[in-house]
Motif scaffolding. Structure first.
Motif, short mmCIF file in Angstrom:
data_model
loop_
_atom_site.label_atom_id
_atom_site.label_comp_id
_atom_site.label_asym_id
_atom_site.label_seq_id
_atom_site.Cartn_x
_atom_site.Cartn_y
_atom_site.Cartn_z
N ALA A 12 14.53 -20.46 -4.75
CA ALA A 12 13.93 -19.28 -5.36
C ALA A 12 14.47 -19.07 -6.78
O ALA A 12 13.72 -18.72 -7.70
CB ALA A 12 14.22 -18.04 -4.50
N ALA A 13 15.77 -19.30 -6.95
CA ALA A 13 16.36 -19.17 -8.28
C ALA A 13 15.79 -20.19 -9.25
O ALA A 13 15.50 -19.88 -10.41
CB ALA A 13 17.88 -19.31 -8.19
N ILE A 14 15.60 -21.42 -8.77
CA ILE A 14 15.00 -22.46 -9.61
C ILE A 14 13.58 -22.07 -10.00
O ILE A 14 13.17 -22.23 -11.16
CB ILE A 14 15.00 -23.82 -8.86
CG1 ILE A 14 16.43 -24.32 -8.67
CG2 ILE A 14 14.18 -24.86 -9.63
CD1 ILE A 14 16.52 -25.55 -7.79
N ALA A 15 12.83 -21.54 -9.04
CA ALA A 15 11.45 -21.15 -9.31
C ALA A 15 11.37 -20.04 -10.34
O ALA A 15 10.56 -20.08 -11.27
CB ALA A 15 10.78 -20.70 -8.00
N VAL A 16 12.24 -19.03 -10.19
CA VAL A 16 12.25 -17.92 -11.14
C VAL A 16 12.64 -18.41 -12.54
O VAL A 16 12.07 -17.98 -13.54
CB VAL A 16 13.21 -16.81 -10.67
CG1 VAL A 16 13.38 -15.75 -11.74
CG2 VAL A 16 12.68 -16.17 -9.39
N GLN A 17 13.60 -19.33 -12.59
CA GLN A 17 14.02 -19.87 -13.89
C GLN A 17 12.88 -20.64 -14.56
O GLN A 17 12.67 -20.54 -15.77
CB GLN A 17 15.23 -20.78 -13.71
CG GLN A 17 15.82 -21.29 -15.03
CD GLN A 17 16.34 -20.16 -15.88
OE1 GLN A 17 17.18 -19.38 -15.45
NE2 GLN A 17 15.84 -20.04 -17.10
N LEU A 18 12.13 -21.41 -13.77
CA LEU A 18 10.99 -22.14 -14.31
C LEU A 18 9.96 -21.18 -14.90
O LEU A 18 9.45 -21.40 -16.00
CB LEU A 18 10.33 -22.99 -13.21
CG LEU A 18 11.04 -24.28 -12.81
CD1 LEU A 18 10.34 -24.91 -11.61
CD2 LEU A 18 11.07 -25.27 -13.96
N ILE A 52 20.52 -21.01 2.41
CA ILE A 52 21.09 -21.22 1.07
C ILE A 52 20.12 -22.01 0.19
O ILE A 52 19.93 -21.70 -0.99
CB ILE A 52 22.44 -21.95 1.16
CG1 ILE A 52 23.47 -21.06 1.88
CG2 ILE A 52 22.96 -22.32 -0.22
CD1 ILE A 52 24.80 -21.74 2.13
N ALA A 53 19.47 -23.03 0.79
CA ALA A 53 18.50 -23.83 0.05
C ALA A 53 17.33 -22.96 -0.41
O ALA A 53 16.85 -23.11 -1.54
CB ALA A 53 17.99 -24.98 0.92
N ILE A 86 7.38 -21.47 -1.39
CA ILE A 86 8.10 -22.29 -0.42
C ILE A 86 9.47 -21.70 -0.13
O ILE A 86 9.93 -21.65 1.01
CB ILE A 86 8.24 -23.74 -0.93
CG1 ILE A 86 6.86 -24.36 -1.17
CG2 ILE A 86 9.04 -24.58 0.06
CD1 ILE A 86 5.99 -24.44 0.05
N ALA A 87 10.14 -21.22 -1.19
CA ALA A 87 11.47 -20.62 -1.03
C ALA A 87 11.42 -19.40 -0.12
O ALA A 87 12.30 -19.19 0.72
CB ALA A 87 12.04 -20.25 -2.39
N LEU A 88 10.39 -18.58 -0.26
CA LEU A 88 10.25 -17.39 0.58
C LEU A 88 10.06 -17.78 2.05
O LEU A 88 10.56 -17.10 2.95
CB LEU A 88 9.07 -16.54 0.10
CG LEU A 88 9.25 -15.87 -1.27
CD1 LEU A 88 7.98 -15.14 -1.69
CD2 LEU A 88 10.44 -14.92 -1.25
N GLU A 89 9.36 -18.87 2.30
CA GLU A 89 9.18 -19.32 3.68
C GLU A 89 10.50 -19.80 4.26
O GLU A 89 10.79 -19.59 5.44
CB GLU A 89 8.14 -20.44 3.74
CG GLU A 89 6.71 -19.96 3.48
CD GLU A 89 5.68 -21.03 3.79
OE1 GLU A 89 6.09 -22.17 4.06
OE2 GLU A 89 4.49 -20.72 3.77
#
Length: 205
Positions: free
Chosen positions: A186-192, A180-181, A87-90
């Motif tokens: 993306a950062a949240i996803a990578v951290q997960l 920015i969102a 979703i972040a990439l989109e």
């Protein structure tokens, strides 16, 4: 019936930090940028209801379901992180705003807003742990339920009035917030996913 104020406070603070109502505002604006005011209000309510339903279901029956399907909590966390990354990439590439054939009628209030953004692995695991702490008394159940309800109201309010922020920012501001969102998501996803890999390694050793 003794209402456990301490448990209530822990539930509110923990879930508020994990589900992050203020942090959902830019992502909500990004995902609902093409919606009307009425559609955005409906999406806010639907997202909270979906998230509440998922969290309640997992809080009551999640451990039994995961055990039955032989799924670990890190696996659930990694899958949620992967979905959020897509979703972040989109959002980062602008594909979220483009009309796409075959996606007509897609309800972003359910995915990714309701789950896995709001009802993500962190919120699910935290709710499961709080339910395990309940000693069976009505006061404890009321404290956990009331705390969860307060956080849901905060989430709804943050998204319901996100339109005010949109009017203040304007079209260019919303576009900037969208990018920015996407970066933050993306950062949240990578951290997960990183936390999931760490848990897998610790379990293996």
């Amino acid at each position: 019936m003794n209402f456990d104020v301490r448990l209530f406070t822990e539930v509110v603070i923990t879930l508020f930090v994990i589900m992050d109502p203020p942090g959902t505002v830019p992502i909500f604006l990004a995902l609902t940028g093409t919606m009307t005011h009425k559609e955005r209000a409906r999406a806010a309510l639907q997202a909270v209801l979906v998230a509440a339903g998922v969290i309640i279901a997992f809080a009551l029956f999640g451990q039994q379901l995961l055990d039955y399907m032989h799924i670990s909590l890190p696996a659930l966390q990694a899958s949620g992180g992967l979905l959020l990354l897509l979703i972040a990439l989109e959002l980062l590439t602008g594909k979220m705003e483009e009309p796409q054939p075959g996606k007509v009628g897609t309800n972003v209030a359910m995915v990714p807003l309701g789950t896995p953004l709001l009802a993500g692995p962190g919120a699910i695991v935290a709710s499961m742990l709080f339910v395990q702490r309940v000693d069976g008394s009505a006061g404890d159940w009321l404290a956990v339920t009331a705390g969860f309800f307060v956080v849901c109201v905060c989430l709804w309010a943050a998204m319901r009035f996100a339109g005010l922020i949109q009017r203040v920012l304007g079209e260019t501001g919303v576009l900037l917030v969208t990018r920015i969102a996407g970066l933050l998501l993306a950062a949240i996803a990578v951290q997960l996913m990183a936390d999931a890999v760490t848990a897998f390694v610790q379990a293996a050793t």
